[in-house]
Design an enzyme around this catalytic site. Structure first.
Site, PDB file in Angstrom:
ATOM      1  N   ASP A   1       0.835  -1.203   0.000  1.00  0.00           N
ATOM      2  CA  ASP A   1       0.000   0.000   0.000  1.00  0.00           C
ATOM      3  C   ASP A   1       0.868   1.251   0.000  1.00  0.00           C
ATOM      4  OD1 ASP A   1      -2.547   1.543   0.464  1.00  0.00           O
ATOM      5  OD2 ASP A   1      -1.552   1.985   2.348  1.00  0.00           O
TER       6      ASP A   1
ATOM      7  N   GLU B   1      -1.800  -5.245  -4.030  1.00  0.00           N
ATOM      8  CA  GLU B   1      -0.925  -4.504  -3.125  1.00  0.00           C
ATOM      9  C   GLU B   1       0.165  -5.411  -2.565  1.00  0.00           C
ATOM     10  OE1 GLU B   1      -3.834  -1.085  -1.233  1.00  0.00           O
ATOM     11  OE2 GLU B   1      -4.060  -3.149  -0.518  1.00  0.00           O
TER      12      GLU B   1
END
Length: 218
Positions: free
Chosen positions: A53, A117
């Site tokens: 992220d 991610e």
């Protein structure tokens, strides 16, 4: 001699490496990035998702900074690009849907953006930021560049970032034929008026918005 499960995992690793354009030195990182918590409570993608992220945020921020724009514009664009839907679409385009290692039949849509991610995080952990940045550009940002520009939306974001009133559109038919009508649109924004034309009301408004953006940004 490898068992069937190990052969299956090797096939998944090869497929994802081929799609992503990155070859892992530590294959276990990629396997972990693809493993849902339903398959393993300890060796799953959750920590790599957390890392990825931040990596994606930085890669997208750098890309937007290099392209230029106000802080407000860049922030709004980044929020769109790193949201669930674009990440999910990038995950699907890579074929990650078919390669999630899971212990249940359905892991839900959230898993698609999460595993993307995690793969970005795994690439960063294995090869550093440059490798992860290349992956993000290829799999997430290239799709954004190919998408048609929403000029009306971009103009609205621009004026909102400037703290100015929203654009006001006045569109009217100017002529043409029943089969090929012509429309003219005037948009009032930032105290100025800009004009666009098109074969439909929507096209004329887009044209006016593009004219406004081109002028206001230069």
């Amino acid at each position: 001699m490898k068992n069937n499960e190990e052969i299956k995992i090797d096939g998944i690793v090869c497929a994802v490496e081929s799609a992503s354009g990155y070859t892992f030195k530590n294959k276990k990182l990629l396997v972990r990035a693809l493993t849902h918590s339903s398959a393993s409570h300890t060796e799953n993608y959750e920590q790599l998702e957390f890392l990825g992220d931040s990596v994606i945020q930085l890669a997208v921020s750098k890309w937007l900074y290099d392209r230029g724009g106000s802080e407000g514009e860049m922030t709004a664009q980044r929020q769109k690009l790193v949201s669930h839907i674009p990440l999910k679409c990038a995950s699907e385009a890579l074929g990650l849907t078919e390669h999630i290692i899971k212990g249940v039949r359905d892991v839900g849509e959230k898993a698609l953006s999460s595993v993307y991610e995690a793969v970005a995080g795994a690439i960063f952990a294995d090869g550093g930021f440059k490798a992860a940045e290349k992956f993000v550009k290829k799999t997430l940002l290239s799709a954004h560049l190919k998408a048609p520009i929403n000029y009306k939306g971009a103009l609205q974001e621009y004026v909102q970032a400037q703290g100015r009133p929203l654009p006001e559109y006045n569109t009217r038919r100017s002529g043409g034929t029943p089969n090929a009508p012509e429309f003219v649109c005037d948009v009032l924004v930032c105290g100025r008026s800009f004009t666009g034309t098109g074969g439909s009301k929507g096209e004329a408004e887009k044209s006016a918005a593009k004219s406004a953006l081109d002028s206001l940004k230069h």
